[in-house]
Scaffold this motif. Structure first.
Motif, PDB file in Angstrom:
ATOM      1  N   GLU A 160       9.192   7.376  -0.816  1.00  0.00           N
ATOM      2  CA  GLU A 160       8.357   7.188  -2.006  1.00  0.00           C
ATOM      3  C   GLU A 160       8.816   5.977  -2.821  1.00  0.00           C
ATOM      4  N   VAL A 209       5.951   0.644  -6.060  1.00  0.00           N
ATOM      5  CA  VAL A 209       5.172  -0.511  -5.629  1.00  0.00           C
ATOM      6  C   VAL A 209       6.012  -1.778  -5.547  1.00  0.00           C
ATOM      7  N   LYS A 269       0.821  -1.203   0.000  1.00  0.00           N
ATOM      8  CA  LYS A 269       0.000   0.000   0.000  1.00  0.00           C
ATOM      9  C   LYS A 269       0.864   1.265   0.000  1.00  0.00           C
ATOM     10  N   ARG A 270       0.240   2.388  -0.377  1.00  0.00           N
ATOM     11  CA  ARG A 270       0.962   3.643  -0.570  1.00  0.00           C
ATOM     12  C   ARG A 270       1.615   4.144   0.712  1.00  0.00           C
TER      13      ARG A 270
END
Length: 356
Positions: free
Chosen positions: A304, A307, A295-296
């Protein structure tokens, strides 16, 4: 005013602590204290740390019922011929037959390739394979149910014929019906049976287990500006309402599971607060599914990271969840997660081996 019980002060073993610890949801975790959270008008008004020893002296009828639900063993899931024990954490592997899922959209060339991937996950230790044909990532658009059925039914059929326990990730009644006909023995509904009014009837008639997931808003807009006065309390109350609605509609309580919905209408702080307070949800009396894989929030906490670079964070969330008694961990990376949980289980087994 209502009172909620959040287990804390976890201990390695109950040995030598008679009357001082309690078992969480019949699993492998014991706790020595609870945080008593008093809520009025949806907001916390006080908190108090209570030892397990003598806690029954503080109970009113509502708290006694919550305590019973908090500590009662969860019966195993029966998915067709497969029995899934819930006295230990299990892994649910994700197979997304979609072109646009946030992590693995477009990964599979056809149904056969997707079914092979699901079979490999089962071979790596996944107890359940969750097959989805519609992305519900932030900003995703709805998919026509005919396309969704065409995507997932052949995969489910191949997996179920191969002996896998299969769940269908869908929020549409016609897709649920087609999935069950193809061999799915669980439904995982990100809308908690709110998207399609006919869904609850399908589940009540089929009596296959269903996962009710919390969300705030539709996928198209849910991450625009999610807000909560108290995310843990609000998610709890919302899930309680959805459980009651499902039971009133004829779904057996022992076929209901819940998912707090990490990332579904929640920002980073909301997700972290939910994970920290996860054990409180056990007093709803049903098994907990946690889907925080890739998940983000993980990316946001690790420079950052994209994925495909979020395995470490996914494992961290998985271990945090099982330490609080979550019964099913829904993941993309089955081999690594199963390995992590086997090491965790080894630690628990050693701690629970009597020394005298």
């Amino acid at each position: 005013m209502r009172n909620f019980l959040r287990p804390t002060a976890f201990v390695d073993s109950p040995f030598g602590h008679d009357g001082k610890v309690a078992r969480l949801a019949g699993g492998l975790n014991w706790f020595a204290a609870v945080e008593l959270i008093s809520v009025e008008a949806g907001k916390r008004v006080s908190t108090e740390l209570l030892p397990v020893e003598g806690i029954e002296n503080r109970f009113d009828d509502d708290m006694a019922a919550r305590w019973k639900a908090l500590t009662a063993a969860r019966p195993p899931l029966q998915l067709g011929e497969r029995t899934i024990r819930l006295d230990q954490p299990q892994v649910m592997g994700i197979v997304n037959a979609t072109p646009d899922s946030f992590s693995d959209g477009g990964q599979f060339a056809d149904a056969t390739a997707a079914a092979e991937a699901g079979a490999n996950m089962a071979g790596q230790g996944a107890a359940i394979i969750d097959v989805g044909g519609e992305s519900t990532r932030p900003g995703a658009k709805a998919v026509w149910e005919g396309d969704e059925i065409e995507r997932i039914a052949p995969i489910i059929r191949q997996l179920s014929l191969g002996g896998a326990a299969v769940s269908a990730d869908t929020r549409k009644s016609d897709v649920m019906t087609a999935a069950i006909e193809a061999g799915a023995r669980m439904i995982n509904d990100v809308s908690a049976l709110t998207y399609d009014g006919r869904s609850v009837g399908v589940l009540a008639a089929s009596q296959v287990p269903v996962v009710l997931m919390h969300h705030q808003g539709a996928p198209e807009t849910m991450q625009d500006d999610p807000r909560y006065a108290d995310v843990l309390v609000e998610v709890y109350l919302w899930l309680e309402e959805r459980i009651n609605a499902a039971v009133d509609a004829g779904i057996s309580p022992d076929r209901i599971l819940i998912d707090p919905g990490f990332g579904f209408g929640k920002n980073i702080a909301h997700n972290l607060e939910l994970m920290n307070g996860l054990a409180m949800l056990h007093s709803l009396g049903v098994p907990i599914v946690v889907g925080a894989s890739r998940k983000r929030t993980i990316g946001a906490l690790s420079g950052e990271a994209p994925v495909d670079k979020r395995l470490g964070g996914s494992i961290a969330f998985a271990l945090k969840a099982v330490e609080q008694g979550a019964q099913i961990i829904r993941v993309h990376d089955v081999f690594d997660t199963v390995q992590a949980l086997r090491v965790w289980r080894g630690l628990r087994d050693q701690a629970l081996t009597p020394r005298l």
